[in-house]
Write an enzyme that holds these catalytic residues in place. Structure first.
Site, PDB file in Angstrom:
ATOM      1  N   ALA A  55      -2.659   1.956  -9.687  1.00 49.00           N
ATOM      2  CA  ALA A  55      -2.563   1.318  -8.373  1.00 49.00           C
ATOM      3  C   ALA A  55      -3.266  -0.037  -8.360  1.00 49.00           C
ATOM      4  N   MET A  95      -6.566 -23.949   8.466  1.00 50.97           N
ATOM      5  CA  MET A  95      -5.639 -25.093   8.476  1.00 50.97           C
ATOM      6  C   MET A  95      -4.596 -24.984   9.585  1.00 50.97           C
ATOM      7  N   PHE A 115     -24.165   0.954 -12.983  1.00 49.82           N
ATOM      8  CA  PHE A 115     -23.710   1.572 -11.735  1.00 49.82           C
ATOM      9  C   PHE A 115     -24.828   2.352 -11.049  1.00 49.82           C
ATOM     10  N   GLU A 154     -14.311  10.578   0.052  1.00 51.96           N
ATOM     11  CA  GLU A 154     -14.859  11.399   1.137  1.00 51.96           C
ATOM     12  C   GLU A 154     -15.825  10.525   1.949  1.00 51.96           C
ATOM     13  N   GLU A 170      -9.594   0.948  -3.671  1.00 50.70           N
ATOM     14  CA  GLU A 170      -9.293   0.910  -5.109  1.00 50.70           C
ATOM     15  C   GLU A 170     -10.417   0.272  -5.909  1.00 50.70           C
ATOM     16  N   GLY A 171     -11.646   0.455  -5.428  1.00 51.44           N
ATOM     17  CA  GLY A 171     -12.800  -0.124  -6.109  1.00 51.44           C
ATOM     18  C   GLY A 171     -13.188  -1.428  -5.447  1.00 51.44           C
ATOM     19  N   GLY A 212     -17.592   7.456  -1.752  1.00 49.41           N
ATOM     20  CA  GLY A 212     -16.593   6.384  -1.805  1.00 49.41           C
ATOM     21  C   GLY A 212     -16.581   5.732  -3.179  1.00 49.41           C
ATOM     22  N   SER A 252       0.838  -1.207   0.000  1.00 44.45           N
ATOM     23  CA  SER A 252       0.000   0.000   0.000  1.00 44.45           C
ATOM     24  C   SER A 252       0.868   1.250   0.000  1.00 44.45           C
TER      25      SER A 252
HETATM   26  P1  TGC Z   1     -17.809   7.336 -15.720  1.00 49.02           P
HETATM   27  O1  TGC Z   1     -18.915   8.177 -16.275  1.00 49.02           O
HETATM   28  O2  TGC Z   1     -17.769   5.903 -16.049  1.00 49.02           O
HETATM   29  O3  TGC Z   1     -16.400   7.996 -16.130  1.00 49.02           O
HETATM   30  C1  TGC Z   1     -16.098   9.360 -15.912  1.00 49.02           C
HETATM   31  C2  TGC Z   1     -14.906   9.705 -16.776  1.00 49.02           C
HETATM   32  O4  TGC Z   1     -13.769   8.934 -16.345  1.00 49.02           O
HETATM   33  C3  TGC Z   1     -13.336   8.064 -17.427  1.00 49.02           C
HETATM   34  N1  TGC Z   1     -12.979   6.786 -16.803  1.00 49.02           N
HETATM   35  C4  TGC Z   1     -11.718   6.365 -16.672  1.00 49.02           C
HETATM   36  N2  TGC Z   1     -10.573   6.912 -17.089  1.00 49.02           N
HETATM   37  C5  TGC Z   1      -9.445   6.248 -16.793  1.00 49.02           C
HETATM   38  N3  TGC Z   1      -9.451   5.069 -16.127  1.00 49.02           N
HETATM   39  C6  TGC Z   1     -10.597   4.502 -15.690  1.00 49.02           C
HETATM   40  N4  TGC Z   1     -10.576   3.348 -15.010  1.00 49.02           N
HETATM   41  C7  TGC Z   1     -11.802   5.156 -15.965  1.00 49.02           C
HETATM   42  N5  TGC Z   1     -13.110   4.883 -15.694  1.00 49.02           N
HETATM   43  C8  TGC Z   1     -13.807   5.890 -16.221  1.00 49.02           C
HETATM   44  C9  TGC Z   1     -14.502   7.958 -18.353  1.00 49.02           C
HETATM   45  O5  TGC Z   1     -14.084   7.651 -19.662  1.00 49.02           O
HETATM   46  C10 TGC Z   1     -15.086   9.345 -18.253  1.00 49.02           C
HETATM   47  O6  TGC Z   1     -14.258  10.212 -18.999  1.00 49.02           O
HETATM   48  P2  TGC Z   1     -14.853  11.471 -19.779  1.00 49.02           P
HETATM   49  O7  TGC Z   1     -13.675  12.052 -20.506  1.00 49.02           O
HETATM   50  O8  TGC Z   1     -15.917  10.921 -20.666  1.00 49.02           O
HETATM   51  O9  TGC Z   1     -15.402  12.380 -18.708  1.00 49.02           O
HETATM   52  O10 TGC Z   1     -17.784   7.593 -14.152  1.00 49.02           O
HETATM   53  P3  TGC Z   1     -18.812   7.132 -13.039  1.00 49.02           P
HETATM   54  O11 TGC Z   1     -19.086   8.326 -12.185  1.00 49.02           O
HETATM   55  O12 TGC Z   1     -19.969   6.380 -13.650  1.00 49.02           O
HETATM   56  O13 TGC Z   1     -17.933   6.133 -12.155  1.00 49.02           O
HETATM   57  C11 TGC Z   1     -17.423   4.963 -12.664  1.00 49.02           C
HETATM   58  C12 TGC Z   1     -16.836   4.083 -11.540  1.00 49.02           C
HETATM   59  C13 TGC Z   1     -17.914   3.628 -10.569  1.00 49.02           C
HETATM   60  C14 TGC Z   1     -16.250   2.866 -12.208  1.00 49.02           C
HETATM   61  C15 TGC Z   1     -15.767   4.852 -10.797  1.00 49.02           C
HETATM   62  O14 TGC Z   1     -16.259   5.953 -10.156  1.00 49.02           O
HETATM   63  C16 TGC Z   1     -14.999   4.006  -9.792  1.00 49.02           C
HETATM   64  O15 TGC Z   1     -14.026   3.381 -10.178  1.00 49.02           O
HETATM   65  N6  TGC Z   1     -15.387   3.963  -8.477  1.00 49.02           N
HETATM   66  C17 TGC Z   1     -14.576   3.336  -7.450  1.00 49.02           C
HETATM   67  C18 TGC Z   1     -13.865   4.391  -6.659  1.00 49.02           C
HETATM   68  C19 TGC Z   1     -12.506   3.954  -6.225  1.00 49.02           C
HETATM   69  O16 TGC Z   1     -11.915   3.000  -6.676  1.00 49.02           O
HETATM   70  N7  TGC Z   1     -11.909   4.705  -5.300  1.00 49.02           N
HETATM   71  C20 TGC Z   1     -10.559   4.461  -4.898  1.00 49.02           C
HETATM   72  C21 TGC Z   1     -10.016   5.624  -4.072  1.00 49.02           C
HETATM   73  S1  TGC Z   1      -8.263   5.611  -3.902  1.00 49.02           S
HETATM   74  C22 TGC Z   1      -7.924   4.317  -2.932  1.00 49.02           C
HETATM   75  O17 TGC Z   1      -8.731   3.529  -2.580  1.00 49.02           O
HETATM   76  C23 TGC Z   1      -6.512   4.192  -2.543  1.00 49.02           C
HETATM   77  S2  TGC Z   1      -6.164   2.801  -1.613  1.00 49.02           S
HETATM   78  C24 TGC Z   1      -4.515   3.021  -1.600  1.00 49.02           C
HETATM   79  C25 TGC Z   1      -3.706   1.904  -1.072  1.00 49.02           C
HETATM   80  O18 TGC Z   1      -3.450   1.941   0.155  1.00 49.02           O
HETATM   81  O19 TGC Z   1      -3.281   1.045  -1.872  1.00 49.02           O
HETATM   82  P1  FAD Z   2     -19.379   2.595  -0.244  1.00 54.28           P
HETATM   83  O1  FAD Z   2     -19.154   3.228  -1.554  1.00 54.28           O
HETATM   84  O2  FAD Z   2     -20.304   3.258   0.716  1.00 54.28           O
HETATM   85  O3  FAD Z   2     -19.868   1.104  -0.486  1.00 54.28           O
HETATM   86  C1  FAD Z   2     -20.413   0.284   0.571  1.00 54.28           C
HETATM   87  C2  FAD Z   2     -20.856  -1.033  -0.080  1.00 54.28           C
HETATM   88  O4  FAD Z   2     -21.896  -0.760  -1.044  1.00 54.28           O
HETATM   89  C3  FAD Z   2     -19.748  -1.746  -0.838  1.00 54.28           C
HETATM   90  O5  FAD Z   2     -19.883  -3.129  -0.707  1.00 54.28           O
HETATM   91  C4  FAD Z   2     -20.019  -1.323  -2.280  1.00 54.28           C
HETATM   92  O6  FAD Z   2     -19.504  -2.231  -3.248  1.00 54.28           O
HETATM   93  C5  FAD Z   2     -21.542  -1.320  -2.295  1.00 54.28           C
HETATM   94  N1  FAD Z   2     -22.045  -0.475  -3.397  1.00 54.28           N
HETATM   95  C6  FAD Z   2     -21.848   0.840  -3.614  1.00 54.28           C
HETATM   96  N2  FAD Z   2     -22.427   1.227  -4.771  1.00 54.28           N
HETATM   97  C7  FAD Z   2     -22.992   0.129  -5.307  1.00 54.28           C
HETATM   98  C8  FAD Z   2     -23.706  -0.156  -6.499  1.00 54.28           C
HETATM   99  N3  FAD Z   2     -23.933   0.806  -7.421  1.00 54.28           N
HETATM  100  N4  FAD Z   2     -24.117  -1.414  -6.734  1.00 54.28           N
HETATM  101  C9  FAD Z   2     -23.854  -2.398  -5.839  1.00 54.28           C
HETATM  102  N5  FAD Z   2     -23.173  -2.212  -4.693  1.00 54.28           N
HETATM  103  C10 FAD Z   2     -22.762  -0.966  -4.433  1.00 54.28           C
HETATM  104  N6  FAD Z   2      -9.321   6.403  -0.636  1.00 54.28           N
HETATM  105  C11 FAD Z   2      -8.530   7.381  -1.145  1.00 54.28           C
HETATM  106  O7  FAD Z   2      -8.987   8.282  -1.857  1.00 54.28           O
HETATM  107  N7  FAD Z   2      -7.189   7.395  -0.880  1.00 54.28           N
HETATM  108  C12 FAD Z   2      -6.598   6.460  -0.089  1.00 54.28           C
HETATM  109  O8  FAD Z   2      -5.375   6.511   0.120  1.00 54.28           O
HETATM  110  C13 FAD Z   2      -7.416   5.434   0.473  1.00 54.28           C
HETATM  111  N8  FAD Z   2      -6.880   4.512   1.310  1.00 54.28           N
HETATM  112  C14 FAD Z   2      -7.699   3.646   1.962  1.00 54.28           C
HETATM  113  C15 FAD Z   2      -7.177   2.815   2.979  1.00 54.28           C
HETATM  114  C16 FAD Z   2      -8.006   1.960   3.686  1.00 54.28           C
HETATM  115  C17 FAD Z   2      -7.455   1.157   4.817  1.00 54.28           C
HETATM  116  C18 FAD Z   2      -9.381   1.867   3.342  1.00 54.28           C
HETATM  117  C19 FAD Z   2     -10.285   0.915   4.074  1.00 54.28           C
HETATM  118  C20 FAD Z   2      -9.905   2.662   2.337  1.00 54.28           C
HETATM  119  C21 FAD Z   2      -9.084   3.574   1.661  1.00 54.28           C
HETATM  120  N9  FAD Z   2      -9.600   4.462   0.716  1.00 54.28           N
HETATM  121  C22 FAD Z   2      -8.804   5.444   0.168  1.00 54.28           C
HETATM  122  C23 FAD Z   2     -11.054   4.514   0.472  1.00 54.28           C
HETATM  123  C24 FAD Z   2     -11.574   3.424  -0.441  1.00 54.28           C
HETATM  124  O9  FAD Z   2     -11.225   3.649  -1.760  1.00 54.28           O
HETATM  125  C25 FAD Z   2     -13.108   3.364  -0.267  1.00 54.28           C
HETATM  126  O10 FAD Z   2     -13.351   2.835   1.012  1.00 54.28           O
HETATM  127  C26 FAD Z   2     -13.781   2.537  -1.350  1.00 54.28           C
HETATM  128  O11 FAD Z   2     -13.698   3.180  -2.598  1.00 54.28           O
HETATM  129  C27 FAD Z   2     -15.258   2.240  -1.024  1.00 54.28           C
HETATM  130  O12 FAD Z   2     -15.933   3.387  -0.617  1.00 54.28           O
HETATM  131  P2  FAD Z   2     -16.810   3.373   0.746  1.00 54.28           P
HETATM  132  O13 FAD Z   2     -15.958   2.808   1.817  1.00 54.28           O
HETATM  133  O14 FAD Z   2     -17.360   4.724   0.930  1.00 54.28           O
HETATM  134  O15 FAD Z   2     -17.960   2.329   0.492  1.00 54.28           O
END
Ligand code: TGC
Ligand code: FAD
Length: 388
Positions: free
Chosen positions: A246, A341, A387, A137, A367-368, A141, A95
């Site tokens: 990532a 186990m 979605f 936020e 990361e999703g 999420g 991470s």
């Molecule tokens: P959507 O309408 O599909 O797309 C909006 C715009 O974004 C483009 N796009 C992408 N571009 C690059 N890579 C991708 N994977 C992309 N997915 C979409 C898309 O083409 C569009 O572009 P444009 O030019 O037309 O505007 O967006 P949506 O609002 O419907 O959302 C899609 C969805 C649900 C897949 C996306 O919001 C999502 O991936 N949600 C999950 C959020 C997430 O993963 N958060 C992670 C936060 S960071 C973190 O967790 C760090 S953990 C760090 C660690 O410790 O390792």
């Molecule tokens: P929610 O979005 O509230 O989801 C809750 C549940 O509902 C999940 O099971 C989800 O899959 C489900 N759900 C949501 N929408 C749908 C749908 N349309 N259909 C079906 N099911 C749905 N974020 C950053 O930006 N930067 C970081 O560095 C970072 N580090 C992290 C480190 C840790 C230890 C953790 C736990 C999280 C971190 N995150 C970070 C945040 C992380 O990316 C979010 O927790 C994640 O994207 C999910 O968002 P949420 O927790 O708000 O869950």
């Protein structure tokens, strides 16, 4: 069977190039010698010392797949192999490397100005400066497009208000890449963490990813110069492009965690006897071991293929979703089976399996989530977004 091959039943290491294998050996040796002996203690205390970043910088893994600015410019596959070896020790280590190299450094490298790159990347590659990435936020999420953090113009300056939740390395970072709503859509901002109005507070009482610091960021009238904005991108494409990077590292890392749990279960069941025989001699145990071996091998093959696609510049976000979903699911399954186990011993920090299992709960969420990646694959297969 040669013990080295037990964890790589189909000799998949032979699919890697010599440099990739060498990087894997180097990172594995370092992680086993310098990090593994301490990681249970960090996990128990719920922290990770900042010196770890310095050590990883000296090892050369921070932003290793980026070019220039003190970064090694390795293949994506080599970067993946490094993630695998780090996460075989603990997901928190991978991470740290993911957030630094694939999120914060990549954002600056891909979307920043030359000044951003010159100012931050060499120090970040060396582990002298730590970065974090603020997208999530408390109410945004899985749906980051609903974020409320805003950046508004005041003369030439930008003024940021809002908060970010669950931010890895938040309290350790010298620089935060923060995504905010503007009149021009979502934009990224480079925020030195000593800017007045910026604060980070550690989130306590985590039961997962404990060898990693997670924080809430608050931005209260944070005034930044015009140059703080990442100029090259508008909209969610900016942060999502960083997430692709990532998530790619995670799919390799999860293969490493799965391999580590399988290896521990194999060693343990060969060494421990019940009913007068090693646990490994029972058919029920061998079934589990065989299934785990197949799962670990499949996760490794998925990772290598996605590495090859990424190195050929052909990988799609949906393929990354496939890899993240499949490999984290496999790793959680292997970790849970391995935990059982080891019997009672499996619940302690003297063994790795439950630490891995608990970590992987986070890896499955961040990361999703599993659901987001399922829907991403579903959209690619059907052409129908589900979605909303
Ligand atoms: P959507 O309408 O599909 O797309 C909006 C715009 O974004 C483009 N796009 C992408 N571009 C690059 N890579 C991708 N994977 C992309 N997915 C979409 C898309 O083409 C569009 O572009 P444009 O030019 O037309 O505007 O967006 P949506 O609002 O419907 O959302 C899609 C969805 C649900 C897949 C996306 O919001 C999502 O991936 N949600 C999950 C959020 C997430 O993963 N958060 C992670 C936060 S960071 C973190 O967790 C760090 S953990 C760090 C660690 O410790 O390792
Ligand atoms: P929610 O979005 O509230 O989801 C809750 C549940 O509902 C999940 O099971 C989800 O899959 C489900 N759900 C949501 N929408 C749908 C749908 N349309 N259909 C079906 N099911 C749905 N974020 C950053 O930006 N930067 C970081 O560095 C970072 N580090 C992290 C480190 C840790 C230890 C953790 C736990 C999280 C971190 N995150 C970070 C945040 C992380 O990316 C979010 O927790 C994640 O994207 C999910 O968002 P949420 O927790 O708000 O869950």
């Amino acid at each position: 069977m040669n013990p080295t091959n037990r964890a790589d039943f189909l000799e998949t290491e032979s699919l890697l190039g010599e440099e990739e294998r060498e990087i894997g050996r180097t990172v594995r040796d370092y992680a086993r010698a310098e990090l593994a002996p301490h990681v249970a203690d960090w996990y128990e205390r719920g922290t990770i010392p900042t010196e770890v970043a310095k050590g990883l910088g000296e090892l050369g893994v921070l932003g290793m797949h980026l070019d220039g600015y003190g970064c090694a410019g390795t293949s994506a596959t080599a970067y993946g192999v490094a993630c695998r070896e780090l996460e075989a020790v603990d997901s928190g280590l991978r991470s740290l490397v993911s957030v630094q190299g694939s999120l914060a450094m990549f954002a600056l490298h891909r979307w920043g100005t030359e000044e951003h790159r010159q100012e931050w990347l060499p120090r970040m590659a060396a582990g002298d400066a730590i970065g974090c990435f603020g997208l999530t936020e408390s109410d945004a999420g899985s749906d980051p497009g609903s974020m409320r953090t805003s950046a508004q113009r005041d003369g030439e300056d930008w003024v940021l208000n809002g908060s970010k939740m669950w931010i890895t390395n938040g309290t350790l970072a010298q620089v935060a890449v923060v995504w905010a709503q503007t009149d021009d859509g979502v934009r990224g901002f480079v925020v030195p963490t000593d800017t007045p109005g910026f604060a980070a507070h550690e989130i306590p009482r985590k039961l997962s990813l404990r060898a990693s610091v997670t924080a809430e960021l608050s931005l209260d009238e944070v005034r930044l110069p015009a140059s703080a904005a990442l100029p090259e991108v508008r909209g969610l494409k900016g942060p999502l492009s960083c997430l692709n990077e990532a998530r790619y590292g995670i799919l390799w890392g999860a293969a490493g965690a799965a391999r580590a749990c399988f290896e521990e279960a194999l060693e343990y069941t060969l060494a421990r006897s019940q009913f007068g025989k090693p646990l490994a001699s029972f058919q029920l145990t061998q079934r589990k071991l065989a299934d785990m071996s197949i799962a670990v091998t499949n996760a490794g093959l998925t990772a290598v293929q996605l590495g090859r696609l990424k190195d050929a510049d052909r990988i799609t976000p949906e393929q990354v979703s496939h890899g993240k979903l499949a490999n984290v699911r496999v790793a959680l399954d292997v970790a849970r089976t391995a935990r059982g186990m080891l019997g009672a011993a499996g619940i302690t920090l003297d063994h790795t399996v439950m630490r891995h299992m608990n970590n992987l709960e986070t890896v499955s969420t961040y990361e999703g989530t599993e659901e987001m990646h399922t829907l991403s694959i579903g959209r690619a297969l059907t052409g129908i977004p589900a979605f909303r």
